[in-house]
Design an enzyme around this catalytic site. Structure first.
Site, PDB file in Angstrom:
ATOM      1  N   GLN A   1       0.918  -1.283  -0.006  1.00  2.58           N
ATOM      2  CA  GLN A   1      -0.076  -0.125  -0.060  1.00  2.58           C
ATOM      3  C   GLN A   1       0.633   1.162  -0.070  1.00  2.58           C
ATOM      4  O   GLN A   1       0.391   2.268  -0.316  1.00  2.58           O
ATOM      5  CB  GLN A   1      -0.936   0.223   1.299  1.00  2.58           C
ATOM      6  CG  GLN A   1      -2.048  -1.010   1.208  1.00  2.58           C
ATOM      7  CD  GLN A   1      -2.554  -0.994   2.568  1.00  2.58           C
ATOM      8  OE1 GLN A   1      -2.513  -1.872   3.462  1.00  2.58           O
ATOM      9  NE2 GLN A   1      -3.249  -0.149   3.011  1.00  2.58           N
TER      10      GLN A   1
ATOM     11  N   GLU B   1       0.365  -1.720   4.518  1.00  2.00           N
ATOM     12  CA  GLU B   1       0.798  -0.120   4.480  1.00  2.00           C
ATOM     13  C   GLU B   1       2.209  -0.050   5.291  1.00  2.00           C
ATOM     14  O   GLU B   1       2.793   0.778   4.678  1.00  2.00           O
ATOM     15  CB  GLU B   1      -0.246   0.708   5.634  1.00  2.00           C
ATOM     16  CG  GLU B   1      -0.011   2.173   5.876  1.00  2.00           C
ATOM     17  CD  GLU B   1      -0.780   2.928   6.815  1.00  2.00           C
ATOM     18  OE1 GLU B   1      -1.802   2.565   6.828  1.00  2.00           O
ATOM     19  OE2 GLU B   1      -0.230   3.980   7.269  1.00  2.00           O
TER      20      GLU B   1
ATOM     21  N   GLU C   1     -12.816   3.033   5.478  1.00  2.66           N
ATOM     22  CA  GLU C   1     -12.861   2.449   6.845  1.00  2.66           C
ATOM     23  C   GLU C   1     -14.185   2.610   7.660  1.00  2.66           C
ATOM     24  O   GLU C   1     -14.466   1.608   8.537  1.00  2.66           O
ATOM     25  CB  GLU C   1     -11.697   2.926   7.692  1.00  2.66           C
ATOM     26  CG  GLU C   1     -10.469   2.684   7.034  1.00  2.66           C
ATOM     27  CD  GLU C   1      -9.260   3.509   7.667  1.00  2.66           C
ATOM     28  OE1 GLU C   1      -9.389   4.754   7.460  1.00  2.66           O
ATOM     29  OE2 GLU C   1      -8.515   2.928   8.502  1.00  2.66           O
TER      30      GLU C   1
ATOM     31  N   PHE D   1      -6.085  -3.893   3.443  1.00  5.35           N
ATOM     32  CA  PHE D   1      -6.784  -3.705   4.683  1.00  5.35           C
ATOM     33  C   PHE D   1      -5.973  -3.021   5.734  1.00  5.35           C
ATOM     34  O   PHE D   1      -6.166  -3.323   6.827  1.00  5.35           O
ATOM     35  CB  PHE D   1      -7.212  -4.993   5.268  1.00  5.35           C
ATOM     36  CG  PHE D   1      -8.052  -5.630   4.280  1.00  5.35           C
ATOM     37  CD1 PHE D   1      -9.413  -5.273   3.841  1.00  5.35           C
ATOM     38  CD2 PHE D   1      -7.878  -6.746   3.495  1.00  5.35           C
ATOM     39  CE1 PHE D   1     -10.172  -5.743   2.798  1.00  5.35           C
ATOM     40  CE2 PHE D   1      -8.658  -7.540   2.772  1.00  5.35           C
ATOM     41  CZ  PHE D   1      -9.573  -6.878   2.319  1.00  5.35           C
TER      42      PHE D   1
ATOM     43  N   ALA E   1      -5.857   5.305   5.409  1.00  2.41           N
ATOM     44  CA  ALA E   1      -6.662   6.531   6.121  1.00  2.41           C
ATOM     45  C   ALA E   1      -7.737   6.805   5.166  1.00  2.41           C
ATOM     46  O   ALA E   1      -8.598   7.993   5.509  1.00  2.41           O
ATOM     47  CB  ALA E   1      -5.969   7.454   6.564  1.00  2.41           C
TER      48      ALA E   1
ATOM     49  N   ARG F   1      -4.921   7.357  16.974  1.00  2.00           N
ATOM     50  CA  ARG F   1      -6.249   7.333  16.550  1.00  2.00           C
ATOM     51  C   ARG F   1      -7.398   6.645  17.542  1.00  2.00           C
ATOM     52  O   ARG F   1      -8.589   6.950  17.414  1.00  2.00           O
ATOM     53  CB  ARG F   1      -6.470   6.773  15.154  1.00  2.00           C
ATOM     54  CG  ARG F   1      -7.700   6.858  14.143  1.00  2.00           C
ATOM     55  CD  ARG F   1      -7.923   6.323  12.772  1.00  2.00           C
ATOM     56  NE  ARG F   1      -7.256   7.162  11.888  1.00  2.00           N
ATOM     57  CZ  ARG F   1      -7.831   8.230  11.458  1.00  2.00           C
ATOM     58  NH1 ARG F   1      -9.014   8.300  11.531  1.00  2.00           N
ATOM     59  NH2 ARG F   1      -7.397   9.002  10.242  1.00  2.00           N
TER      60      ARG F   1
ATOM     61  N   THR G   1      -3.844  11.187  10.805  1.00  2.00           N
ATOM     62  CA  THR G   1      -3.705  12.009  11.985  1.00  2.00           C
ATOM     63  C   THR G   1      -2.298  12.668  11.752  1.00  2.00           C
ATOM     64  O   THR G   1      -2.312  13.759  12.459  1.00  2.00           O
ATOM     65  CB  THR G   1      -3.817  11.163  13.047  1.00  2.00           C
ATOM     66  OG1 THR G   1      -2.637   9.959  13.136  1.00  2.00           O
ATOM     67  CG2 THR G   1      -5.024  10.301  13.056  1.00  2.00           C
TER      68      THR G   1
ATOM     69  N   ARG H   1      -7.774  -1.556   8.781  1.00  2.00           N
ATOM     70  CA  ARG H   1      -8.864  -1.011   8.383  1.00  2.00           C
ATOM     71  C   ARG H   1      -9.579  -0.084   9.764  1.00  2.00           C
ATOM     72  O   ARG H   1     -10.176  -1.063  10.731  1.00  2.00           O
ATOM     73  CB  ARG H   1      -9.893  -1.667   7.803  1.00  2.00           C
ATOM     74  CG  ARG H   1     -10.939  -1.175   7.005  1.00  2.00           C
ATOM     75  CD  ARG H   1     -11.834  -1.950   5.990  1.00  2.00           C
ATOM     76  NE  ARG H   1     -12.723  -1.353   5.374  1.00  2.00           N
ATOM     77  CZ  ARG H   1     -13.423  -2.078   4.420  1.00  2.00           C
ATOM     78  NH1 ARG H   1     -13.167  -3.475   4.128  1.00  2.00           N
ATOM     79  NH2 ARG H   1     -14.265  -1.488   3.586  1.00  2.00           N
TER      80      ARG H   1
ATOM     81  N   PHE I   1      -8.036   1.543  12.052  1.00  2.00           N
ATOM     82  CA  PHE I   1      -6.523   1.912  12.666  1.00  2.00           C
ATOM     83  C   PHE I   1      -6.704   2.534  14.028  1.00  2.00           C
ATOM     84  O   PHE I   1      -6.372   3.626  14.583  1.00  2.00           O
ATOM     85  CB  PHE I   1      -6.057   3.320  11.633  1.00  2.00           C
ATOM     86  CG  PHE I   1      -4.709   3.445  11.653  1.00  2.00           C
ATOM     87  CD1 PHE I   1      -3.822   2.762  10.982  1.00  2.00           C
ATOM     88  CD2 PHE I   1      -4.444   4.631  12.127  1.00  2.00           C
ATOM     89  CE1 PHE I   1      -2.324   3.030  10.890  1.00  2.00           C
ATOM     90  CE2 PHE I   1      -2.684   4.898  12.070  1.00  2.00           C
ATOM     91  CZ  PHE I   1      -1.931   4.306  11.502  1.00  2.00           C
TER      92      PHE I   1
HETATM   93  N1  LUZ Z   1      -2.405   5.240   8.515  1.00  3.07           N
HETATM   94  C1  LUZ Z   1      -1.726   6.385   9.073  1.00  3.07           C
HETATM   95  C2  LUZ Z   1      -3.675   5.114   8.487  1.00  3.07           C
HETATM   96  O1  LUZ Z   1      -0.419   6.285   8.638  1.00  3.07           O
HETATM   97  N2  LUZ Z   1      -2.105   7.398   9.528  1.00  3.07           N
HETATM   98  C3  LUZ Z   1      -3.538   7.198   9.798  1.00  3.07           C
HETATM   99  O2  LUZ Z   1      -3.868   8.190  10.453  1.00  3.07           O
HETATM  100  C4  LUZ Z   1      -4.303   6.201   9.355  1.00  3.07           C
HETATM  101  N3  LUZ Z   1      -5.681   6.122   9.688  1.00  3.07           N
HETATM  102  C5  LUZ Z   1      -6.462   5.275   9.242  1.00  3.07           C
HETATM  103  C6  LUZ Z   1      -5.613   4.146   8.375  1.00  3.07           C
HETATM  104  N4  LUZ Z   1      -4.320   4.245   8.163  1.00  3.07           N
HETATM  105 MO1  MOS Z   2      -5.277   1.529   6.329  1.00  2.00          MO
HETATM  106  S1  MOS Z   2      -5.691   1.030   8.062  1.00  2.00           S
HETATM  107  O1  MOS Z   2      -6.294   2.934   5.851  1.00  2.00           O
HETATM  108  O2  MOS Z   2      -3.823   1.129   5.913  1.00  2.00           O
END
Ligand code: LUZ
Ligand code: MOS
Length: 769
Positions: A191, A226, A705, A222, A502, A304, A433, A336, A338
Site C-alpha cells: 500500500q 501499509e 474505513e 486492509f 486512512a 487514532r 492523523t 482498517r 486503525f
Molecule cells: N495510516 C496512517 C492510517 O499512517 N495514519 C492514519 O491516520 C491512518 N488512519 C487510518 C488508516 N491508516
Molecule cells: Mo489503512 S488501516 O487505511 O492502511
C-alpha cells in the site's frame, strides 16, 4: 459507473505480483523465522541448509550493505535479527534458491540455538514493567475530577478487544530485479510504494533515486501492507543487489499469518458518569494497546484510538490515556479503522454497562448523547455533525420501535432461541492523523490521439480508487471513460507518496488529478478562446466536444488535443494537492486534525441458538453519510465489505497466541473468517445525502474505513440476545463473541462464572445525592 477492473477480475486476467511473467534467471526466497518469541541466539547453524540442492546463498544480518533497520516511526526493528529475537516468526535468515521448493526445504534445515528470555504477551503486564513503545498520551476535555459530583450514576468496568488477521487474498510478496548502474526495480504488493522505497534504500544503502517501486494492484491490503510489505521487499532487494539476479518472494499463507502483525488487541478500564437525564457528563478511559515487539505504526494507531474514544457522542468532560505496550508478538500494525474501532468498542461497552445496570436500552443513552454541530471533540475540533440525522433517519426508516416489539414478542414466545438488537452510531475522522501525510500528486498525460494516461500515488487494492480517479478525469475533460487509462503506481513517476490508507486515497489523489486535468483543460480552452476572440469562460468541454457560449461546435476532443499539440501547448501536467485547514499541536493535544468526519447509524439484529451457542446475524440496516456519492456501486461494495469484516472481528475471528507467544490460529482451519454463509442475511443501506460543502473529492465522502465499525453492533446485539436468556450471569466485555463465549455466557452464573478470562472489576457505584 462499474469498477473498471470488473472485467479482468471475473475473467481471472487481472495481474497481481505472482502473475508477473518471470525473468530468466529469477531466484526464489524463503525466510527462516524465529521459533521462539524472546531469546538470545547463541548459535545459528546454516551448514546443512546451505548444502541443500538448489540453494544459492543464505543471507543474515551480516550481509546487509546498509542499515539493519526498517522501523518507520521508531528505529526499533531490525530487518534480520542480529542477536536477540523478539517474536515468533521474526526473520533470522533469508534463503535464496533456484526454486521455491528448494528455498522452503532449506529453511527447514536451519538450526538455531536460542537461550530463552521472559515472554510477555499481555499489554498490562508490559505496561507494569515499563515496557512502552512511546510515552503515554492523554486527551482531555473539561475536568472529569470535578464532573463526577454532578453524576447520578457512575459505572466502572473493563473491556477487551482481540486482534484480527488481515487475510488479504493475495499474500505479501515482492520481486526485485537488478538494473544497470546498481539500481533496483521492485514489484511489491504494498500500500506504500514510498515506504518500500525508503526501506530498500536504507537496507541496501542505495539512494532513493536508484530504487524504483512499482505496484499494479493488490489482492487486498486492509492496512496489512501499509508498513509490513517493506520486510519482503527489502529482503528481495538485498539479495538481488548482492547476487545481481532477480529475486522473488511470495509468502506462503502460513508464513504470512505467522510472521506479520495484525490488528492491535486492546484492553481498557473505563469509568462513565451520567446525570438524571442520562446525559453522559464524564468519561475516563485508559487504553492498553498490545503493540507487539516493535513500534511499526503503533504510535499512530494509538493516536487514532484517542481521537475516536468518544465515538459519535458529545461528552463535556473526558480524560483518555493510552499506553502503547511492547510485548513479544509480531509487531501489530494498521488494520482498517486503525485503532478507531478499539476506541469505539470501549465507549460502547461503557454505555452498555450503564444501560444493563439501569435496566434500559442502550439506545436511549446513545440517542441522548449524539454529537451536534458545533460540539467540541476532546481534541479541540468542532463537529459538523450528521449524527442526529443518521440516527433519526435510521430509526424511522427501519422502524426501530417495531423491531424492538417484534424482538420482545419473539423472545417471550421462544425459549431456546433469542433475538437481540443493537444500534451502532459511528463517527470517523478523515485525514491521516499526521498532518504532513495529507498530500498527494498526480501526473496526467494527454496523448495526440485524445487518449489520457494518469499516474498517481494511489494504490488500487480492490477498493475502487482507480475507478474514482478515472471518473475525475472523465468529468473534467468530459470524455468517455474508455479514453482514460490509470497506470501503475511507480515511485519514479510519482515521488514521496503517502500510503494508500486512512480512507483518504481517493480524496488526496483525486484532488491532485482534478488540479492536473483542470490545468490542461484550461490551457486548451484558452487556446480556443484566443482563436475565436471570446472570453475564456465562454469555452466549455462537453460530451467530447468544444462548446462556445453554450453552443456545441464541430470541434471534437481529439481534434482539440491535436490542435493544442500543433500550437505547442503542454498536454501534460504534474499537480500537487495538500489538504487545507488541518493542523494539530501534539504538545497541547488540540487542533483540527481532520478534513471532515463521516457519520452513520446501523441497526443490527441477531438470533442466538441457546442450546448450541451458535448464532446468525439476520440484518444490518444502515443510514450512511455519503456527502454526495460519486460512485454508488463502489461505495456500496465498500460498505458491505466493511460491515462483514467488522462483524468478523467482533464475532468469529479469534487470533490466539499461547503463553510462549506462538500463534495457534495459524491457518484457515483454526482462524475462521466470515464466509458467504455467515454474512448477514440482509444488508440495507440508505444514502444520507448531505448538502454541506466538504473537503472530499466532488463532495463524495471517504468510505473505506467508517463502515467497518457498524460491525461493532453485532457484539452488542449478541449480548442483548444472550441477556434475554440469562441476564444474571458473569459476562465480561470481551470481544470477539465466538459461539463458545456465547454458550458460556448463556449458562454462566453470577458467582462462579464458567469462564473467567480476567478478573471481574466492574461494579455499580450509584452515587446517592
Ligand atoms: N495510516 C496512517 C492510517 O499512517 N495514519 C492514519 O491516520 C491512518 N488512519 C487510518 C488508516 N491508516
Ligand atoms: Mo489503512 S488501516 O487505511 O492502511
Amino acid at each position: 459507473m462499474k469498477n473498471i477492473d470488473a472485467y479482468t477480475h471475473v475473467r481471472g486476467e487481472s495481474i497481481y505480483l505472482d502473475d508477473i511473467p518471470l525473468i530468466q534467471g529469477t531466484l526464489f526466497g524463503a525466510s527462516f523465522g524465529s521459533p521462539m518469541a524472546h531469546g538470545t541466539i547463541v548459535n545459528l547453524d546454516l551448514s546443512e541448509a546451505a548444502a541443500m540442492p538448489g540453494v544459492v546463498r543464505i543471507f543474515t544480518y551480516k550481509d546487509i550493505t546498509g542499515e539493519n533497520q526498517i522501523g518507520g516511526i521508531v528505529p526499533d526493528e531490525p530487518l534480520l535479527s542480529d542477536q536477540e529475537v523478539h517474536f515468533c516468526g521474526m526473520p533470522v535468515a533469508f534463503v535464496v534458491a533456484e526454486s521455491i521448493d528448494a528455498a522452503r526445504a532449506a529453511v527447514k534445515k536451519i538450526k538455531a540455538t536460542i537461550e530463552p528470555l521472559r515472554v510477555i504477551t499481555d499489554p498490562r503486564e508490559a505496561q507494569a514493567l515499563g515496557e512502552l513503545i512511546i510515552p503515554p498520551r492523554t486527551f482531555q476535555l473539561g475536568n472529569t475530577n470535578e464532573a463526577w459530583s454532578q453524576c447520578k450514576h457512575i459505572f466502572e468496568g473493563r473491556a477487551d478487544t482481540n486482534g484480527q488477521e488481515h487475510l488479504y487474498i493475495e499474500t505479501q510478496g515482492a520481486y526485485a530485479v537488478p538494473q544497470e548502474y546498481q539500481a533496483i526495480k521492485i514489484y511489491s504488493s504494498t500500500q506504500g510504494p514510498t515506504a518500500v522505497q525508503r526501506a530498500v534504500s536504507r537496507v541496501t544503502g542505495l539512494p532513493m533515486h536508484q530504487v524504483e517501486v512499482e505496484v499494479n494492484r493488490l489482492g487486498g491490503g486492509f492496512g496489512g501492507k501499509e508498513d509490513q510489505a517493506n520486510t519482503w521487499a527489502a529482503l528481495c532487494a538485498l539479495a538481488a543487489h548482492l547476487l545481481k539476479r532477480p529475486v522473488k518472494y511470495s509468502l506462503h499463507r502460513m508464513e504470512d499469518m505467522a510472521m506479520t502483525g495484525k490488528r492491535h488487541p486492546y484492553s481498557a478500564d473505563f469509568r462513565i458518569g451520567l446525570n438524571e437525564e442520562l446525559k453522559i457528563v464524564a468519561y475516563e478511559v485508559t487504553f492498553y494497546q498490545n503493540a507487539g515487539a516493535a513500534a511499526d505504526l503503533s504510535p499512530a494507531v494509538m493516536e487514532r484510538t484517542l481521537f475516536h474514544c468518544t465515538n459519535s457522542y458529545f461528552i463535556p468532560n473526558v480524560k483518555a490515556t493510552a499506553y502503547s505496550c511492547r510485548t513479544h508478538l509480531p509487531p501489530n500494525t494498521a488494520f482498517r479503522g486503525f485503532g478507531g474501532p478499539q476506541g469505539m468498542f470501549m465507549i460502547e461497552s461503557a454505555i452498555a454497562k450503564a444501560a444493563e445496570t439501569l435496566g434500559i436500552e442502550a439506545s436511549v443513552i446513545q440517542e441522548r448523547n449524539l454529537l451536534q454541530t458545533g460540539d467540541e471533540f476532546p481534541y479541540g475540533q468542532k463537529a459538523q455533525s450528521e449524527a442526529p440525522e443518521c440516527w433519526h433517519k435510521a430509526t424511522e426508516l427501519y422502524h426501530l420501535t417495531d423491531l424492538r416489539k417484534e424482538t420482545t414478542v419473539f423472545n417471550a414466545a421462544n425459549k431456546w432461541y433469542k433475538k437481540g438488537l443493537a444500534c451502532m452510531p459511528v463517527c470517523f475522522g478523515i485525514s491521516f492523523t499526521k498532518t504532513l501525510m495529507n498530500q498527494a500528486r498526480s501526473l496526467v498525460h494527454v496523448y495526440t490521439d485524445g487518449s489520457v494516461g494518469i499516474t498517481t500515488g494511489a494504490v488500487e487494492m480492490g477498493q475502487g480508487v482507480n475507478t474514482k480517479i478515472l471518473q475525475v478525469a472523465a468529468k473534467v475533460f468530459s470524455i468517455q471513460p474508455d479514453k482514460i487509462k490509470i497506470h501503475t503506481t511507480n515511485t519514479f513517476k510519482i515521488a514521496n507518496t503517502s500510503p494508500s490508507a486512512a480512507s483518504a486515497t481517493a480524496d488526496l489523489n483525486g484532488k491532485a488529478t482534478l488540479l492536473a486535468c483542470t490545468a490542461i483543460a484550461n490551457r486548451l480552452k484558452k487556446m480556443v478562446a484566443e482563436e475565436l476572440s471570446v472570453a475564456e469562460d465562454a469555452i466549455t468541454l462537453q460530451d467530447e466536444f468544444v462548446w462556445v457560449n453554450g453552443q456545441k461546435t464541430d470541434r471534437d476532443w481529439k481534434s482539440l488535443v491535436m490542435a493544442g499539440h500543433i500550437k505547442r501547448i503542454g498536454l501534460s501536467e504534474h499537480a500537487h494537492y495538500a489538504t487545507p485547514e488541518i493542523h494539530f499541536d501534539a504538545t497541547k493535544e488540540k487542533g483540527h486534525p481532520f478534513a471532515y468526519h463521516v457519520y452513520g447509524t446501523a441497526i443490527l439484529g441477531v438470533t442466538v441458538d441457546c442450546i448450541r451457542g451458535t448464532y446468525t446475524v439476520d440484518t444490518v440496516k444502515v443510514v450512511h453519510d455519503f456527502g454526495s456519492s460519486m460512485n454508488t456501486a463502489v461505495d456500496l461494495g465498500q460498505i458491505e465489505g466493511g460491515i462483514v469484516q467488522g462483524i468478523g472481528w467482533m464475532t468469529m475471528e479469534e487470533v490466539v497466541y499461547d503463553k510462549e507467544g506462538r500463534l495457534r490460529s495459524n491457518a484457515l482451519s483454526t482462524y475462521k473468517v466470515p464466509d458467504i454463509y455467515s454474512v448477514p442475511k440482509e444488508i440495507a443501506i440508505d444514502f444520507l445525502q448531505t448538502p454541506h460543502d466538504n473537503l472530499a473529492i466532488f463532495r463524495s465522502k471517504a468510505v473505506g474505513e467508517p463502515p467497518l465499525m457498524y460491525g461493532i453492533g453485532a457484539y452488542f446485539a449478541l449480548r442483548n440476545a444472550v441477556r434475554a436468556f440469562n441476564n444474571k450471569g458473569y459476562f465480561p466485555f470481551d470481544a470477539p463473541m465466538t459461539p463458545e463465549k456465547v454458550l458460556m455466557a448463556l449458562y454462566a452464573t453470577q458467582q462462579e462464572g464458567i469462564i473467567q478470562p480476567h478478573e471481574e472489576t466492574s461494579k455499580h457505584l450509584a452515587v446517592d445525592k
